[in-house]
Design an enzyme around this catalytic site. Structure first.
Site, mmCIF file in Angstrom:
data_model
loop_
_atom_site.group_PDB
_atom_site.id
_atom_site.type_symbol
_atom_site.label_atom_id
_atom_site.label_comp_id
_atom_site.label_asym_id
_atom_site.label_seq_id
_atom_site.Cartn_x
_atom_site.Cartn_y
_atom_site.Cartn_z
ATOM 1 N N ARG A 121 0.942 -1.149 -0.029
ATOM 2 C CA ARG A 121 0.140 0.001 0.130
ATOM 3 C C ARG A 121 0.837 1.468 -0.062
ATOM 4 N NH1 ARG A 121 -0.715 4.755 2.670
ATOM 5 N NH2 ARG A 121 -0.420 3.609 4.692
ATOM 6 N N ASP A 122 1.354 1.503 1.240
ATOM 7 C CA ASP A 122 2.314 2.937 1.200
ATOM 8 C C ASP A 122 3.566 2.951 0.477
ATOM 9 O OD1 ASP A 122 3.115 5.117 2.166
ATOM 10 O OD2 ASP A 122 3.999 4.216 3.987
ATOM 11 N N HIS A 173 6.214 4.527 12.736
ATOM 12 C CA HIS A 173 6.271 4.577 11.173
ATOM 13 C C HIS A 173 7.368 5.667 10.922
ATOM 14 C CE1 HIS A 173 4.144 4.135 7.230
ATOM 15 N NE2 HIS A 173 5.052 5.144 6.896
ATOM 16 N N HIS A 194 10.394 7.048 8.358
ATOM 17 C CA HIS A 194 10.903 6.858 6.995
ATOM 18 C C HIS A 194 12.514 7.400 7.236
ATOM 19 C CE1 HIS A 194 7.296 8.000 4.214
ATOM 20 N NE2 HIS A 194 6.625 7.274 5.484
ATOM 21 N N CYS A 229 7.222 9.489 1.199
ATOM 22 C CA CYS A 229 6.077 10.423 1.131
ATOM 23 C C CYS A 229 6.315 11.477 -0.300
ATOM 24 C CB CYS A 229 6.072 11.277 2.507
ATOM 25 S SG CYS A 229 5.364 12.797 2.406
ATOM 26 N N ASN A 251 10.303 4.691 3.205
ATOM 27 C CA ASN A 251 9.813 3.930 4.281
ATOM 28 C C ASN A 251 11.334 3.236 4.625
ATOM 29 O OD1 ASN A 251 6.961 4.291 4.751
ATOM 30 N ND2 ASN A 251 6.952 3.688 2.625
#
Lengths: 302, 302
Positions: free
Chosen positions: A11-12, A209, A211, A242, A251
């Site tokens: 997903r991300d 979470h 990055h 992002c 990520n």
């Protein structure tokens, strides 16, 4: 100690890659992740395809998955329309069991990403969570921009706690605290977790979470683990990132995380070489090498 | 808290890059590093040019440097012949003040890198350290392969402590503990520092030297800092790397380290943007992009 890796690659990761993969490839990606031992795999998103064309095939993907025993496949839903689509979906022979909503700690990102204020995002999320719970689903809430955002700069921990408490108050089971632009360092992590504890939120309700935009993701994760956090988000191969961050690095790579956890003797059930092989396979299809250090290092022996 | 960054880019970095830079470029590199605020810059090596052609111009480089006030410029010397060359050298209007020797914790690497056994390396180093001290020089000792080596696998912490104690016993002021192939994780760091303390070696005699081959360098560094280590090796732009490691990723990037230390409020005196600008300048000359996450992230705003 046991750590649950919440895998966000499908997903991300994929929603932030330029390449749009065929649905069969995505299904194969998700299948391989479960085979490598991951037990929570965020599979896709029901954001409108106009905004995220990479995941326009969400329903088709889920219908084609064969859920592995003991594995959860959460899906992101941005709003009630997304929830409707998720509820209509088949996941294997059953239905969706876990959803995630995506909130913002800052006004600027709330406006840009949700077209809402921080306050009015709760009005949007309330019926989503209520109906999800009524349908027996587990709800996770992302809190994005927990350390800083590109427009407002540093974010006060107390503001993040306030947003997090409101989301938990709606009925969310877990918060994922996101350093969406990757600028935070271990001291910021300590300060944020302190603020949550001071605000009466148990650390067992929190996931992290990070990055790797500035190379800090693993040091930040270590800091959170030392504080007792046991759910860590990561993206196999380090794919994604992002779109508002200043570089392509995104990520935390699941492989880099597993390497550290293996070294610490912390159980995850995940086979790092199997994941790295999947990342090498996927990198060819995405047309760019994996930014994961572990994937690069293991490439010669896989 | 204050941390001293021991910059190894001009030596450990450049000796492992394929490109051989002109001596004027190296001098400019060293000058820029001091200008960015670094106070210890390992400038070059007196290893025989047959083995390290990248640094064959060691004497010429040193003679051309204008030492900045308060900055030390150690040089690596492998043996007595190297020491002779270093002692003959002018460094600005004075001479060399700091040297480093390079030992091994494992038999396999001692044989391959020094053509010695672990035991007989001390016979080689003893007269080097003795004569260096007699000439008023400070001596640092690297201990390489402190966590594992590619041939023998994991290395017992007690073995590293024994090698370290012998080197300190010769008169070395400081040990730099190297994870030369980058496989270690925070638990290994804790175990090694525990072993040194149990062996009666104060942590104020220790520096740490991590490689980012598996993405662990910053998490390992954080672990060492939390234990009280205050000297950390790093390479601007993350250039270099061990030729025996399995990928091109090498030393911890100084920029990634400074980003974390800045975030933690730990004083270094180093300006991260100035360093990153130097890395971007150098990357063009080396013909490959910097592997530093911070350099990549800042590239768009410098």
């Amino acid at each position: 100690m046991k750590v649950t890796i919440y895998e966000v690659g499908p997903r991300d990761g994929l929603q932030n890659e330029a390449a749009i993969l065929p649905v069969e490839v995505k299904a194969e990606f998700v299948r391989r992740l479960a085979e490598a031992g991951l037990t929570v795999i965020e599979a896709t998103s029901f954001v409108h395809p106009k905004w995220v064309p990479q995941l326009a095939d969400a329903a088709e993907l889920l219908a084609g998955l064969s859920p592995a025993p003991g594995v959860r496949y959460p899906v992101l839903v941005p709003n009630e329309r997304g929830l409707d689509r998720a509820l209509e979906c088949a996941l294997g022979t059953g239905g969706v069991t876990d959803i995630a909503i995506f909130g913002s700690a800052t006004e600027s990102f709330a406006r840009r990403n949700l077209n809402r204020t921080v306050e009015s995002q709760f009005d949007m999320f309330a019926p989503v969570v209520e109906r999800a719970l009524a349908n027996g689903l587990r709800v996770r809430a992302y809190v994005s921009m927990c350390f800083a955002d590109p427009w407002e700069g540093p974010v006060a921990p107390e503001r993040v706690v306030e947003v997090g408490r409101r989301l938990l108050g709606l009925g969310c089971a877990e918060l994922s605290l996101g350093d969406t632009i990757g600028v935070g360092t271990p001291g910021h992590v300590e300060a944020l977790l302190d603020a949550f504890e001071a605000g009466g939120v148990g650390l067992d309700r929190l996931a992290v979470h990070f990055h790797d935009t500035y190379g800090q993701a693993l040091a930040n994760t270590l800091t959170a683990l030392r504080r007792g956090i046991t759910v860590v988000d990561a993206s196999t191969g380090g794919i994604g990132g992002c779109p508002y961050a200043k570089s392509a690095t995104g990520n935390l790579a699941t492989e880099d995380l597993v390497w550290m956890l293996d070294g610490l003797g912390i159980e995850t059930g995940v086979d790092v070489r199997s994941l790295a092989a999947t990342s090498l396979w996927l990198a060819d299809l995405l047309g760019r090498p994996s930014p994961s250090r572990v994937v690069q290092a293991l490439a010669k022996e896989i």
